[in-house]
Structures are given as C-alpha cells and as structure tokens.
Design a protein around this motif. Sequence first.
Motif, PDB file in Angstrom:
ATOM      1  N   ALA A   1      70.534  68.753  12.628  1.00 41.69           N
ATOM      2  CA  ALA A   1      71.566  68.522  13.946  1.00 41.69           C
ATOM      3  C   ALA A   1      72.853  68.486  13.430  1.00 41.69           C
ATOM      4  O   ALA A   1      73.245  67.700  12.601  1.00 41.69           O
ATOM      5  CB  ALA A   1      71.165  67.298  14.381  1.00 41.69           C
ATOM      6  N   CYS A   2      73.624  69.117  14.228  1.00 42.00           N
ATOM      7  CA  CYS A   2      75.238  69.087  13.789  1.00 42.00           C
ATOM      8  C   CYS A   2      75.755  67.917  14.469  1.00 42.00           C
ATOM      9  O   CYS A   2      75.427  67.821  15.729  1.00 42.00           O
ATOM     10  CB  CYS A   2      75.729  70.559  14.119  1.00 42.00           C
TER      11      CYS A   2
ATOM     12  N   SER B   1      75.939  66.705  18.687  1.00 33.88           N
ATOM     13  CA  SER B   1      74.610  67.292  19.441  1.00 33.88           C
ATOM     14  C   SER B   1      74.447  66.130  20.186  1.00 33.88           C
ATOM     15  O   SER B   1      74.347  64.905  19.874  1.00 33.88           O
ATOM     16  CB  SER B   1      73.508  67.612  18.587  1.00 33.88           C
ATOM     17  N   ASP B   2      73.934  66.367  21.664  1.00 28.49           N
ATOM     18  CA  ASP B   2      73.666  65.333  22.296  1.00 28.49           C
ATOM     19  C   ASP B   2      71.986  65.191  22.766  1.00 28.49           C
ATOM     20  O   ASP B   2      71.474  64.469  23.503  1.00 28.49           O
ATOM     21  CB  ASP B   2      74.260  65.504  23.722  1.00 28.49           C
TER      22      ASP B   2
ATOM     23  N   LYS C   1      67.985  65.554  20.557  1.00 30.55           N
ATOM     24  CA  LYS C   1      67.269  65.993  19.449  1.00 30.55           C
ATOM     25  C   LYS C   1      66.078  67.078  19.618  1.00 30.55           C
ATOM     26  O   LYS C   1      65.637  67.001  20.604  1.00 30.55           O
ATOM     27  CB  LYS C   1      66.707  64.846  18.848  1.00 30.55           C
TER      28      LYS C   1
ATOM     29  N   TYR D   1      71.370  73.042  14.079  1.00 34.86           N
ATOM     30  CA  TYR D   1      71.232  73.277  15.730  1.00 34.86           C
ATOM     31  C   TYR D   1      72.437  72.403  16.054  1.00 34.86           C
ATOM     32  O   TYR D   1      72.847  71.349  15.581  1.00 34.86           O
ATOM     33  CB  TYR D   1      69.971  73.064  16.326  1.00 34.86           C
ATOM     34  N   TYR D   2      72.958  72.847  17.429  1.00 31.49           N
ATOM     35  CA  TYR D   2      73.987  71.982  18.106  1.00 31.49           C
ATOM     36  C   TYR D   2      73.423  72.295  19.567  1.00 31.49           C
ATOM     37  O   TYR D   2      73.226  73.265  19.947  1.00 31.49           O
ATOM     38  CB  TYR D   2      75.360  72.500  17.930  1.00 31.49           C
ATOM     39  N   THR D   3      73.279  71.021  20.056  1.00 26.63           N
ATOM     40  CA  THR D   3      73.025  70.860  21.551  1.00 26.63           C
ATOM     41  C   THR D   3      74.125  70.362  22.240  1.00 26.63           C
ATOM     42  O   THR D   3      74.814  69.219  21.939  1.00 26.63           O
ATOM     43  CB  THR D   3      71.682  70.222  21.781  1.00 26.63           C
ATOM     44  N   ARG D   4      74.122  70.683  23.529  1.00 25.76           N
ATOM     45  CA  ARG D   4      75.334  70.351  24.300  1.00 25.76           C
ATOM     46  C   ARG D   4      75.104  70.688  25.743  1.00 25.76           C
ATOM     47  O   ARG D   4      74.767  71.883  26.097  1.00 25.76           O
ATOM     48  CB  ARG D   4      76.679  70.642  23.962  1.00 25.76           C
TER      49      ARG D   4
ATOM     50  N   ALA E   1      71.413  75.063  23.784  1.00 34.37           N
ATOM     51  CA  ALA E   1      71.179  74.813  22.270  1.00 34.37           C
ATOM     52  C   ALA E   1      71.514  76.329  21.683  1.00 34.37           C
ATOM     53  O   ALA E   1      71.294  77.291  21.909  1.00 34.37           O
ATOM     54  CB  ALA E   1      69.946  74.600  22.102  1.00 34.37           C
TER      55      ALA E   1
ATOM     56  N   LEU F   1      78.578  74.368  16.287  1.00 33.34           N
ATOM     57  CA  LEU F   1      77.223  74.527  15.371  1.00 33.34           C
ATOM     58  C   LEU F   1      77.788  74.682  13.931  1.00 33.34           C
ATOM     59  O   LEU F   1      78.762  75.539  13.302  1.00 33.34           O
ATOM     60  CB  LEU F   1      76.800  76.019  15.820  1.00 33.34           C
TER      61      LEU F   1
ATOM     62  N   THR G   1      68.206  74.794  27.101  1.00 30.11           N
ATOM     63  CA  THR G   1      67.025  73.817  26.558  1.00 30.11           C
ATOM     64  C   THR G   1      66.131  73.637  27.772  1.00 30.11           C
ATOM     65  O   THR G   1      66.709  73.206  28.678  1.00 30.11           O
ATOM     66  CB  THR G   1      67.291  72.508  25.839  1.00 30.11           C
TER      67      THR G   1
END
Length: 175
Positions: free
Chosen positions: A45-46, A49-50, A52, A73-76, A80, A126, A174
Amino acid sequence: MGDGGGRRRRWSCLGIVVLVLAALAGGTVWLLRDELFPPFGDARACAGSDLKLSGVITAAGAPLPADATDVHYYTRNGGAQVTFTSRRTKDFLRRAGILPEGRALFDKKYGMPVDAVTEIPLPDGLCGSALRVPAWEYRSTAANGTAVDVVVERSTLFDEAFRGPARAVVSYTTP
C-alpha cells in the motif's frame, strides 16, 4: 566521599548509554519508517491509501498474474491504481476480458500507443517505478460495469510483444 563520586559517575555513564541507545533506536526507526509503517501494515500500500486491498489483488475480475513482483497500490475515493511487474501480463489482459482471445496485443480497437518521450510517471499517489516507453494503453469495461485502464510497457526489440518482464499500471473502481 569516594563512594558518592563513584555513584555519580555510574549514573552519568548509564545516562550516556541510555541516550546513545535512544539515538540509535530513533535513527533506525527513522531510516526504516516506510517499511515499518505502511498504510494498514501492508507493504504494498502506498502512503495515503484509504482502503486496504485483499491479499490477492483482483482487477476487472481477474487476479494479478501469479508471477507479479514489485506490487504497489494506491486507493482513494473508491478507485484503485495497482502497479506490478510480470512476464504474464498478456494472460492477465485476456483473463480480465480487456483483450479478447485471438486479438493482436496492439489492436487499435482495444488500445492505443502512449505518447511519451522517456518514461511514463505513475498516477498521483501510486508509489513504485515509472513505466518505460514504448507503452500501450487499454481501456475497457469489465462485465460488472467497472471501467478499467491498463498501461503496459512494450518490447523495444519485438513489435508484437511486451517487455519481459513488463511493468503495468491498472486503474479501476473498487467494488
């Protein structure tokens, strides 16, 4: 009087040892802070990220290739971006339905060349290595209606192949 001086000297030595150990521990934690404290305790995770992602990352209904390395990975906000390196990217594209079976890798109906001079930076947030040129971008909609965008490094030696291994960036919503 000799006894009081000895105690002070021992306390002084103990204080110096404690300070040195604290400085060493603090320095080690500072040097390793990225490895020790990634979001969610997940080294992939970068920062920022919000959400998992699961142990097996799935994009467009297909898990990343089994040989995927350097995965980040980066989630926001429900989206993703995942980057990885693999020799099996073509199989991933086919399993995910991004490139139909029997179609050429660089069919302009399913993708387009990426216009860049030397390298392609990763999307904001990312982490990991940038993509090298030449590269190809695929845009698709998964069976569940999720928009998927994949950028993959092309081979510099063979016209109809990816690099071996190729770095890819997959962007999707996601579930």
